[in-house]
Structures are given as structure tokens and as C-alpha cells.
Design a protein around this motif. Sequence first.
Motif, PDB file in Angstrom:
ATOM      1  N   ARG A 100       0.837  -1.194   0.000  1.00 11.52           N
ATOM      2  CA  ARG A 100       0.000   0.000   0.000  1.00 11.52           C
ATOM      3  C   ARG A 100       0.876   1.250   0.000  1.00 11.52           C
ATOM      4  NH1 ARG A 100      -2.672  -0.388   6.109  1.00 11.52           N
ATOM      5  NH2 ARG A 100      -0.770   0.166   7.283  1.00 11.52           N
ATOM      6  N   ARG A 101       0.295   2.315  -0.559  1.00  9.71           N
ATOM      7  CA  ARG A 101       0.972   3.614  -0.556  1.00  9.71           C
ATOM      8  C   ARG A 101      -0.024   4.663  -0.115  1.00  9.71           C
ATOM      9  NH1 ARG A 101       5.457   5.518  -3.303  1.00  9.71           N
ATOM     10  NH2 ARG A 101       5.412   3.812  -4.812  1.00  9.71           N
ATOM     11  N   ALA A 102       0.271   5.240   1.044  1.00 11.65           N
ATOM     12  CA  ALA A 102      -0.569   6.315   1.566  1.00 11.65           C
ATOM     13  C   ALA A 102      -0.046   7.647   1.041  1.00 11.65           C
ATOM     14  CB  ALA A 102      -0.554   6.292   3.086  1.00 11.65           C
ATOM     15  N   PRO A 103      -0.887   8.659   0.994  1.00 11.61           N
ATOM     16  CA  PRO A 103      -0.456   9.979   0.506  1.00 11.61           C
ATOM     17  C   PRO A 103       0.747  10.492   1.293  1.00 11.61           C
ATOM     18  CG  PRO A 103      -2.836   9.919   0.721  1.00 11.61           C
ATOM     19  CD  PRO A 103      -2.322   8.650   1.319  1.00 11.61           C
ATOM     20  N   GLY A 104       1.784  10.879   0.571  1.00 13.76           N
ATOM     21  CA  GLY A 104       2.955  11.435   1.213  1.00 13.76           C
ATOM     22  C   GLY A 104       3.865  10.436   1.892  1.00 13.76           C
ATOM     23  N   LYS A 105       3.577   9.144   1.732  1.00  9.35           N
ATOM     24  CA  LYS A 105       4.381   8.111   2.390  1.00  9.35           C
ATOM     25  C   LYS A 105       4.960   7.149   1.367  1.00  9.35           C
ATOM     26  CE  LYS A 105       1.965   8.166   6.820  1.00  9.35           C
ATOM     27  NZ  LYS A 105       1.313   7.343   7.876  1.00  9.35           N
ATOM     28  N   GLN A 106       5.947   6.403   1.813  1.00  9.11           N
ATOM     29  CA  GLN A 106       6.550   5.401   0.949  1.00  9.11           C
ATOM     30  C   GLN A 106       5.664   4.157   0.875  1.00  9.11           C
ATOM     31  OE1 GLN A 106      10.547   4.748   2.445  1.00  9.11           O
ATOM     32  NE2 GLN A 106      11.353   6.279   1.029  1.00  9.11           N
ATOM     33  N   ARG A 107       5.876   3.403  -0.173  1.00  5.15           N
ATOM     34  CA  ARG A 107       5.157   2.143  -0.331  1.00  5.15           C
ATOM     35  C   ARG A 107       5.514   1.197   0.811  1.00  5.15           C
ATOM     36  NH1 ARG A 107       6.433  -0.560  -5.837  1.00  5.15           N
ATOM     37  NH2 ARG A 107       8.375  -1.033  -4.729  1.00  5.15           N
ATOM     38  N   GLU A 108       4.508   0.501   1.311  1.00  5.74           N
ATOM     39  CA  GLU A 108       4.688  -0.361   2.470  1.00  5.74           C
ATOM     40  C   GLU A 108       4.183  -1.759   2.160  1.00  5.74           C
ATOM     41  OE1 GLU A 108       3.023  -0.545   7.118  1.00  5.74           O
ATOM     42  OE2 GLU A 108       1.945   0.586   5.588  1.00  5.74           O
ATOM     43  N   LEU A 109       4.964  -2.762   2.526  1.00  3.96           N
ATOM     44  CA  LEU A 109       4.512  -4.146   2.387  1.00  3.96           C
ATOM     45  C   LEU A 109       3.506  -4.446   3.498  1.00  3.96           C
ATOM     46  CD1 LEU A 109       4.686  -6.975   1.129  1.00  3.96           C
ATOM     47  CD2 LEU A 109       6.628  -7.430   2.631  1.00  3.96           C
ATOM     48  N   VAL A 110       2.334  -4.897   3.116  1.00  5.28           N
ATOM     49  CA  VAL A 110       1.267  -5.143   4.077  1.00  5.28           C
ATOM     50  C   VAL A 110       1.187  -6.617   4.467  1.00  5.28           C
ATOM     51  CG1 VAL A 110      -1.239  -5.035   4.438  1.00  5.28           C
ATOM     52  CG2 VAL A 110      -0.072  -3.209   3.172  1.00  5.28           C
ATOM     53  N   ALA A 111       1.162  -7.485   3.473  1.00  2.00           N
ATOM     54  CA  ALA A 111       1.008  -8.916   3.742  1.00  2.00           C
ATOM     55  C   ALA A 111       1.525  -9.697   2.551  1.00  2.00           C
ATOM     56  CB  ALA A 111      -0.455  -9.272   4.006  1.00  2.00           C
ATOM     57  N   SER A 112       2.014 -10.899   2.818  1.00  2.00           N
ATOM     58  CA  SER A 112       2.512 -11.741   1.747  1.00  2.00           C
ATOM     59  C   SER A 112       2.132 -13.190   1.991  1.00  2.00           C
ATOM     60  CB  SER A 112       4.027 -11.612   1.613  1.00  2.00           C
ATOM     61  OG  SER A 112       4.664 -12.075   2.793  1.00  2.00           O
ATOM     62  N   ILE A 113       2.097 -13.945   0.907  1.00  2.00           N
ATOM     63  CA  ILE A 113       1.832 -15.376   0.990  1.00  2.00           C
ATOM     64  C   ILE A 113       2.719 -16.075  -0.018  1.00  2.00           C
ATOM     65  CG2 ILE A 113      -0.158 -15.194  -0.581  1.00  2.00           C
ATOM     66  CD1 ILE A 113      -1.419 -17.502   1.112  1.00  2.00           C
ATOM     67  N   THR A 114       3.441 -17.099   0.436  1.00  2.00           N
ATOM     68  CA  THR A 114       4.350 -17.813  -0.439  1.00  2.00           C
ATOM     69  C   THR A 114       3.610 -18.906  -1.203  1.00  2.00           C
ATOM     70  OG1 THR A 114       4.946 -19.528   1.159  1.00  2.00           O
ATOM     71  CG2 THR A 114       6.169 -17.437   1.250  1.00  2.00           C
ATOM     72  N   ALA A 115       4.310 -19.493  -2.153  1.00  2.00           N
ATOM     73  CA  ALA A 115       3.715 -20.588  -2.906  1.00  2.00           C
ATOM     74  C   ALA A 115       3.323 -21.733  -1.978  1.00  2.00           C
ATOM     75  CB  ALA A 115       4.682 -21.073  -3.982  1.00  2.00           C
ATOM     76  N   GLY A 116       4.077 -21.901  -0.912  1.00  2.00           N
ATOM     77  CA  GLY A 116       3.789 -22.961   0.041  1.00  2.00           C
ATOM     78  C   GLY A 116       2.710 -22.619   1.053  1.00  2.00           C
TER      79      GLY A 116
END
Length: 118
Positions: free
Chosen positions: A37-53
Motif C-alpha cells: 500500500r501507498r498512503a499519501p505522502g508516504k513510501q510504499r509499504e509491504l502489508v502482507a505476503s503469501i508464499t507458494a507454500g
Amino acid sequence: VQLVESGGGLVQPGGSLRLSCVASENIFSFLFMDWYRRAPGKQRELVASITAGGTTNYATSVKGRFTVSREGEKNTMYLQMNSLKPEDTAIYYCHARRVVVPSQRDYWGQGTQVTVSS
């Protein structure tokens, strides 16, 4: 590869939304898929991830409130967002990485706006 997000919108604080990311190819062909996600005036942030496994990881700011999941038959990844806060307001992007020997390749969706406001 195309990634298409949907499900964003305007919601009141404390509310819920579910984002979807539909991939044009088999989602199990990716090393992992993420929500950023990218909020106004902020850097892009990793929120959640899921691997192939199926291993999941979350940003501290969303842990316990957001859940990432996937549905292989629909080539879709989801982000269930509960107890939303105004600070969750951002454009949410779907991302996927695939091994393309001898390197890797990243794919991005166009983003979907989430606004949390009363």
C-alpha cells in the motif's frame, strides 16, 4: 501476466473490506504474492505476503486485523481487512514474483483505493 485488484472503497473506522487480486495465470506459479500500500505522502509499504507454500507474513501495523489468503481455482489472492483505521487509507497494490531463469520478474496490479473515514 496481468494482476487486477478490486474491492476497494470508502468504509467507516472499525469496518471491513475484502480486496481481491485476480491473476491471468496460475497463482501457484509465483514464488510469492503480496499486498502493498501507498498512503499519501508516504513510501510504499509491504502489508502482507503469501508464499507458494502458503506461509504468510504481515506488517506489524496490520497483524491481527488483516488476513491474506488465496483461492487457486480462481487464481485469486485476497486481503480481508477488519477493524479498519483511518491510517489504513491508501492505494493497495497486488504484487507477484516469478522465477524467470536466470533471474526473477515482478508483476504489479493497477491498485485499488481504500479510504477509511467517518
